[in-house]
Scaffold this motif. Sequence first.
Motif, PDB file in Angstrom:
ATOM      1  N   SER A 164       0.840  -1.209   0.000  1.00  0.00           N
ATOM      2  CA  SER A 164       0.000   0.000   0.000  1.00  0.00           C
ATOM      3  C   SER A 164       0.873   1.257   0.000  1.00  0.00           C
ATOM      4  CB  SER A 164      -0.942   0.000   1.204  1.00  0.00           C
ATOM      5  OG  SER A 164      -0.217   0.005   2.420  1.00  0.00           O
ATOM      6  N   ILE A 165       2.013   1.213   0.692  1.00  0.00           N
ATOM      7  CA  ILE A 165       2.919   2.363   0.701  1.00  0.00           C
ATOM      8  C   ILE A 165       3.557   2.536  -0.675  1.00  0.00           C
ATOM      9  CG2 ILE A 165       5.064   3.265   1.708  1.00  0.00           C
ATOM     10  CD1 ILE A 165       4.209   1.791   4.310  1.00  0.00           C
ATOM     11  N   ALA A 166       3.898   1.415  -1.314  1.00  0.00           N
ATOM     12  CA  ALA A 166       4.445   1.482  -2.670  1.00  0.00           C
ATOM     13  C   ALA A 166       3.439   2.105  -3.632  1.00  0.00           C
ATOM     14  CB  ALA A 166       4.834   0.088  -3.140  1.00  0.00           C
ATOM     15  N   GLN A 167       2.202   1.679  -3.549  1.00  0.00           N
ATOM     16  CA  GLN A 167       1.179   2.217  -4.448  1.00  0.00           C
ATOM     17  C   GLN A 167       0.958   3.699  -4.215  1.00  0.00           C
ATOM     18  OE1 GLN A 167      -2.006  -0.544  -3.525  1.00  0.00           O
ATOM     19  NE2 GLN A 167      -1.531  -1.826  -5.291  1.00  0.00           N
ATOM     20  N   ALA A 168       0.962   4.117  -2.937  1.00  0.00           N
ATOM     21  CA  ALA A 168       0.792   5.529  -2.628  1.00  0.00           C
ATOM     22  C   ALA A 168       1.937   6.369  -3.177  1.00  0.00           C
ATOM     23  CB  ALA A 168       0.672   5.721  -1.116  1.00  0.00           C
ATOM     24  N   ALA A 169       3.118   5.753  -3.281  1.00  0.00           N
ATOM     25  CA  ALA A 169       4.293   6.466  -3.794  1.00  0.00           C
ATOM     26  C   ALA A 169       4.399   6.401  -5.314  1.00  0.00           C
ATOM     27  CB  ALA A 169       5.554   5.885  -3.166  1.00  0.00           C
ATOM     28  N   GLY A 170       3.451   5.730  -5.954  1.00  0.00           N
ATOM     29  CA  GLY A 170       3.484   5.620  -7.409  1.00  0.00           C
ATOM     30  C   GLY A 170       4.460   4.585  -7.922  1.00  0.00           C
TER      31      GLY A 170
END
Length: 260
Positions: A164-170
């Motif tokens: 989820s953190i990866a996705q939030a960071a693009g």
Amino acid sequence: MAIRLSLLAFCLLSLPLWAAPVVDRPRLVLIIDDVGSSLEKGRAALALPGPITYAILPFRTYSRELSQEASAQGKEVILHAPMANTRQLELGPGGLTPAQTREQLQQQLSDSLDAVPEAIGVNNHMGSLLTQLDEPMGWVMEVIHKRGLFFIDSRTTASTRAMSIAQAAGVPSAERNVFLDNDRSIEAITGEFRRAVELALNEGRAVVIGHPYPETLAVLQTLLPTLGELGIVQMSAAAYLDEIEDAKRRVIARQSAASH
């Protein structure tokens, strides 16, 4: 030959009769972790058939040699980044921990990536502690995003926040669905491979992680060639994520066209 046939029968014949692809061509991504400490095991892993992603530990004795050999063979390489775990197990060189400042953690990750320049992505080695923590994982994703890499969450804890953190960071990302060899017996590894096949057939995809253990490699040498018979496409992690990103772009384009 008898062993090969018995493995194949166990994997294929034990599939439920109702198992059928829910997409035209189900995908299976296989990642081999912990490459770099043994030249013999690493080369045996590189000999596996089909597109496979090799997760190279940084600063191990054979990390550079095996990474270069993988690249020369057209194999996909990612960094297997050691991350702090809840059991306080030794991380070895390249470890990322909550005790590091942002500058220290990002420099360590950058050094590890520089040591494996063939890497086009990252996954976590251990990490049951670090992947639960938003701030240091956010720092990890800043480096990955800046370098244009992808991230695979190995899911070493059910409480992971990494994807989820990866996705939030693009950052293009996916997560592991099946570990092949927590139990290193041939029977258990074959059973986990069968579970990965069922997942791919029923849900359209499976992201699988194994290790360069002799037992794992023996099972994979036998059963990977059967994926095509089942209509499953074996893909590298990058190719799989490219498909996901392309699908997202098509959805956005359709939405944009519909709004005008």
